[in-house]
Motif scaffolding. Structure first.
Motif, PDB file in Angstrom:
ATOM      1  N   GLY A  94     -97.419  95.444  75.260  1.00  0.00           N
ATOM      2  CA  GLY A  94     -98.456  94.749  76.013  1.00  0.00           C
ATOM      3  C   GLY A  94     -99.593  95.636  76.447  1.00  0.00           C
ATOM      4  N   LEU A  95     -99.735  96.809  75.810  1.00  0.00           N
ATOM      5  CA  LEU A  95    -100.808  97.740  76.141  1.00  0.00           C
ATOM      6  C   LEU A  95    -101.438  98.237  74.855  1.00  0.00           C
ATOM      7  CD1 LEU A  95     -99.085  99.833  78.963  1.00  0.00           C
ATOM      8  CD2 LEU A  95    -100.975  98.245  79.273  1.00  0.00           C
ATOM      9  N   GLU A  96    -102.597  97.719  74.519  1.00  0.00           N
ATOM     10  CA  GLU A  96    -103.264  98.134  73.288  1.00  0.00           C
ATOM     11  C   GLU A  96    -103.994  99.458  73.443  1.00  0.00           C
ATOM     12  OE1 GLU A  96    -102.937  96.766  70.446  1.00  0.00           O
ATOM     13  OE2 GLU A  96    -101.920  94.911  71.017  1.00  0.00           O
ATOM     14  N   SER A  97    -104.093  99.983  74.665  1.00  0.00           N
ATOM     15  CA  SER A  97    -104.848 101.213  74.907  1.00  0.00           C
ATOM     16  C   SER A  97    -104.039 102.471  74.637  1.00  0.00           C
ATOM     17  CB  SER A  97    -105.344 101.239  76.353  1.00  0.00           C
ATOM     18  OG  SER A  97    -104.253 101.227  77.252  1.00  0.00           O
ATOM     19  N   VAL A  98    -102.770 102.336  74.280  1.00  0.00           N
ATOM     20  CA  VAL A  98    -101.950 103.503  74.008  1.00  0.00           C
ATOM     21  C   VAL A  98    -101.957 103.809  72.520  1.00  0.00           C
ATOM     22  CG1 VAL A  98    -100.489 103.072  76.009  1.00  0.00           C
ATOM     23  CG2 VAL A  98     -99.841 102.139  73.787  1.00  0.00           C
ATOM     24  N   ASP A  99    -101.490 105.011  72.168  1.00  0.00           N
ATOM     25  CA  ASP A  99    -101.427 105.440  70.782  1.00  0.00           C
ATOM     26  C   ASP A  99    -100.000 105.318  70.263  1.00  0.00           C
ATOM     27  OD1 ASP A  99    -104.062 106.113  71.027  1.00  0.00           O
ATOM     28  OD2 ASP A  99    -103.721 108.262  71.191  1.00  0.00           O
ATOM     29  N   CYS A 100     -99.882 105.332  68.943  1.00  0.00           N
ATOM     30  CA  CYS A 100     -98.563 105.329  68.313  1.00  0.00           C
ATOM     31  C   CYS A 100     -98.470 106.457  67.304  1.00  0.00           C
ATOM     32  CB  CYS A 100     -98.310 104.009  67.582  1.00  0.00           C
ATOM     33  SG  CYS A 100     -97.624 102.724  68.620  1.00  0.00           S
ATOM     34  N   PHE A 101     -97.399 107.211  67.381  1.00  0.00           N
ATOM     35  CA  PHE A 101     -97.032 108.142  66.319  1.00  0.00           C
ATOM     36  C   PHE A 101     -95.890 107.472  65.571  1.00  0.00           C
ATOM     37  CE2 PHE A 101     -94.518 111.477  64.429  1.00  0.00           C
ATOM     38  CZ  PHE A 101     -95.455 112.343  63.890  1.00  0.00           C
ATOM     39  N   ASP A 102     -96.197 106.990  64.362  1.00  0.00           N
ATOM     40  CA  ASP A 102     -95.193 106.276  63.584  1.00  0.00           C
ATOM     41  C   ASP A 102     -94.290 107.302  62.902  1.00  0.00           C
ATOM     42  OD1 ASP A 102     -95.430 103.391  61.403  1.00  0.00           O
ATOM     43  OD2 ASP A 102     -93.751 104.720  61.755  1.00  0.00           O
ATOM     44  N   THR A 103     -93.021 107.288  63.273  1.00  0.00           N
ATOM     45  CA  THR A 103     -92.097 108.291  62.742  1.00  0.00           C
ATOM     46  C   THR A 103     -91.678 108.000  61.305  1.00  0.00           C
ATOM     47  OG1 THR A 103     -90.193 107.077  63.643  1.00  0.00           O
ATOM     48  CG2 THR A 103     -91.190 108.780  65.025  1.00  0.00           C
ATOM     49  N   GLY A 104     -92.034 106.813  60.780  1.00  0.00           N
ATOM     50  CA  GLY A 104     -91.579 106.478  59.435  1.00  0.00           C
ATOM     51  C   GLY A 104     -90.071 106.409  59.409  1.00  0.00           C
ATOM     52  N   GLU A 105     -89.488 107.124  58.506  1.00  0.00           N
ATOM     53  CA  GLU A 105     -88.028 107.206  58.483  1.00  0.00           C
ATOM     54  C   GLU A 105     -87.600 108.214  59.536  1.00  0.00           C
ATOM     55  OE1 GLU A 105     -86.551 108.047  54.631  1.00  0.00           O
ATOM     56  OE2 GLU A 105     -87.476 106.292  53.704  1.00  0.00           O
ATOM     57  N   ALA A 106     -87.078 107.688  60.639  1.00  0.00           N
ATOM     58  CA  ALA A 106     -86.728 108.543  61.770  1.00  0.00           C
ATOM     59  C   ALA A 106     -85.762 109.649  61.344  1.00  0.00           C
ATOM     60  CB  ALA A 106     -86.104 107.703  62.878  1.00  0.00           C
ATOM     61  N   ARG A 107     -86.007 110.853  61.846  1.00  0.00           N
ATOM     62  CA  ARG A 107     -85.192 112.014  61.491  1.00  0.00           C
ATOM     63  C   ARG A 107     -84.362 112.511  62.667  1.00  0.00           C
ATOM     64  NH1 ARG A 107     -90.069 115.331  58.389  1.00  0.00           N
ATOM     65  NH2 ARG A 107     -90.824 113.547  57.157  1.00  0.00           N
ATOM     66  N   GLY A 108     -84.306 111.712  63.713  1.00  0.00           N
ATOM     67  CA  GLY A 108     -83.599 112.125  64.911  1.00  0.00           C
ATOM     68  C   GLY A 108     -84.582 112.366  66.034  1.00  0.00           C
ATOM     69  N   LEU A 109     -84.125 112.164  67.262  1.00  0.00           N
ATOM     70  CA  LEU A 109     -84.999 112.228  68.423  1.00  0.00           C
ATOM     71  C   LEU A 109     -85.758 113.537  68.521  1.00  0.00           C
ATOM     72  CD1 LEU A 109     -85.986 111.144  71.173  1.00  0.00           C
ATOM     73  CD2 LEU A 109     -83.882 112.068  72.179  1.00  0.00           C
ATOM     74  N   ASN A 110     -85.070 114.658  68.411  1.00  0.00           N
ATOM     75  CA  ASN A 110     -85.725 115.949  68.630  1.00  0.00           C
ATOM     76  C   ASN A 110     -86.719 116.285  67.529  1.00  0.00           C
ATOM     77  OD1 ASN A 110     -84.457 116.846  71.139  1.00  0.00           O
ATOM     78  ND2 ASN A 110     -82.560 116.836  69.961  1.00  0.00           N
ATOM     79  N   GLU A 111     -86.379 115.987  66.289  1.00  0.00           N
ATOM     80  CA  GLU A 111     -87.320 116.270  65.203  1.00  0.00           C
ATOM     81  C   GLU A 111     -88.525 115.347  65.271  1.00  0.00           C
ATOM     82  OE1 GLU A 111     -87.537 116.876  60.364  1.00  0.00           O
ATOM     83  OE2 GLU A 111     -85.595 116.678  61.361  1.00  0.00           O
ATOM     84  N   ASP A 112     -88.302 114.079  65.581  1.00  0.00           N
ATOM     85  CA  ASP A 112     -89.429 113.148  65.692  1.00  0.00           C
ATOM     86  C   ASP A 112     -90.376 113.567  66.808  1.00  0.00           C
ATOM     87  OD1 ASP A 112     -88.451 111.625  63.609  1.00  0.00           O
ATOM     88  OD2 ASP A 112     -87.524 110.112  64.910  1.00  0.00           O
ATOM     89  N   LEU A 113     -89.833 113.967  67.959  1.00  0.00           N
ATOM     90  CA  LEU A 113     -90.680 114.408  69.063  1.00  0.00           C
ATOM     91  C   LEU A 113     -91.394 115.716  68.728  1.00  0.00           C
ATOM     92  CD1 LEU A 113     -88.422 113.573  72.139  1.00  0.00           C
ATOM     93  CD2 LEU A 113     -90.679 112.615  71.666  1.00  0.00           C
TER      94      LEU A 113
END
Length: 249
Positions: A94-113
């Motif tokens: 519900g907030l269009e003012s934020v950004d998205c980093f699309d992880t694609g195929e997620a590689r795990g929390l720590n690697e994605d971050l």
């Protein structure tokens, strides 16, 4: 809840690109918030004895909305980036003012971050504030207190401990990241050990408003008690509690 998720999936772009949605400052002191979000259907499985799958999804989404909204209102945060592969996520939150980093195929929390942090640095971030999405007591003022006094060029790290003292609910770190990310079970002692090995200073904050994440049944009971007393910052979470009377264990 299921209808909202399906609408978001249908409206989501199939592209696996990084999607900056709004311009932001490109100064060395800029603090960017990163909020990791996984598929809501997989969220809060430890509450399965108390809530059905739809209720768990609704709770996870409500808390994520509150966390992201608090970050967007914090004076010390330049941009807010959700780190996820959920299609149509800004609309779902519900907030269009934020950004998205699309992880694609997620590689795990720590690697994605870690990937998101590296990307944020290329876009002008000087620090990242990693905030988990299950902190319904988080406020803009609490975030500003946590981030305040961050200096450009500082290599000091700052963490907010979870309520039991072994988890890490918030991490403020300079870029490039001076330590590997080790979020997961008993992450705080592992962050402390890594900092000690690297000769880095790490400050631990014990703030009740930052510590109270929602993982177990007793956490949900405490959350409902706070709501009934009128002590709950997150409006979306409060609305979910009001509409879900059976959520109280």
């Amino acid at each position: 809840m299921e209808a909202q998720l399906e609408t978001a999936r249908r409206s989501g772009s199939p592209s696996r690109e990084f999607l900056p949605l709004s311009p932001g400052p490109r100064t060395p002191a800029a603090v960017w918030a990163l909020v990791p979000l996984k598929d809501f259907s997989l969220a809060k499985t430890r509450l399965a004895d108390t809530l059905d799958a739809g209720a768990r999804q609704g709770l996870a989404l409500a808390m994520a909305r509150d966390v992201v909204r608090a970050l967007t209102r914090a004076c010390t945060v330049s941009r807010v980036v959700m780190v996820s592969d959920i299609p149509g996520l800004p609309g779902l939150i519900g907030l269009e003012s934020v950004d998205c980093f699309d992880t694609g195929e997620a590689r795990g929390l720590n690697e994605d971050l870690s990937r998101a942090a590296a990307w944020a640095q290329t876009q002008g971030a000087g620090h990242v504030l990693i905030a988990h999405a299950d902190l319904p007591h988080l406020t803009a003022a609490g975030i500003d207190r946590f981030v305040a006094t961050t200096m450009p060029g500082s290599q000091r790290l700052r963490v907010a401990a979870s309520k039991e003292g072994s988890g890490t609910n918030l991490l403020l770190a300079p870029l490039p990241l001076p330590l590997p990310l080790v979020f997961g079970s008993h992450s705080l002692p592992r962050f402390l050990q890594g900092a000690a090995t690297a000769g880095l200073r790490i400050e631990v904050r014990h703030d009740p408003a930052l510590a109270r994440d929602i993982d177990e049944t007793q956490d949900l009971s405490a959350l409902m008690a706070d709501y009934r007393r009128g002590y709950l910052a997150g409006r979306a979470t409060a609305a979910w509690l009001q509409s879900t009377p059976d959520s109280s264990p």
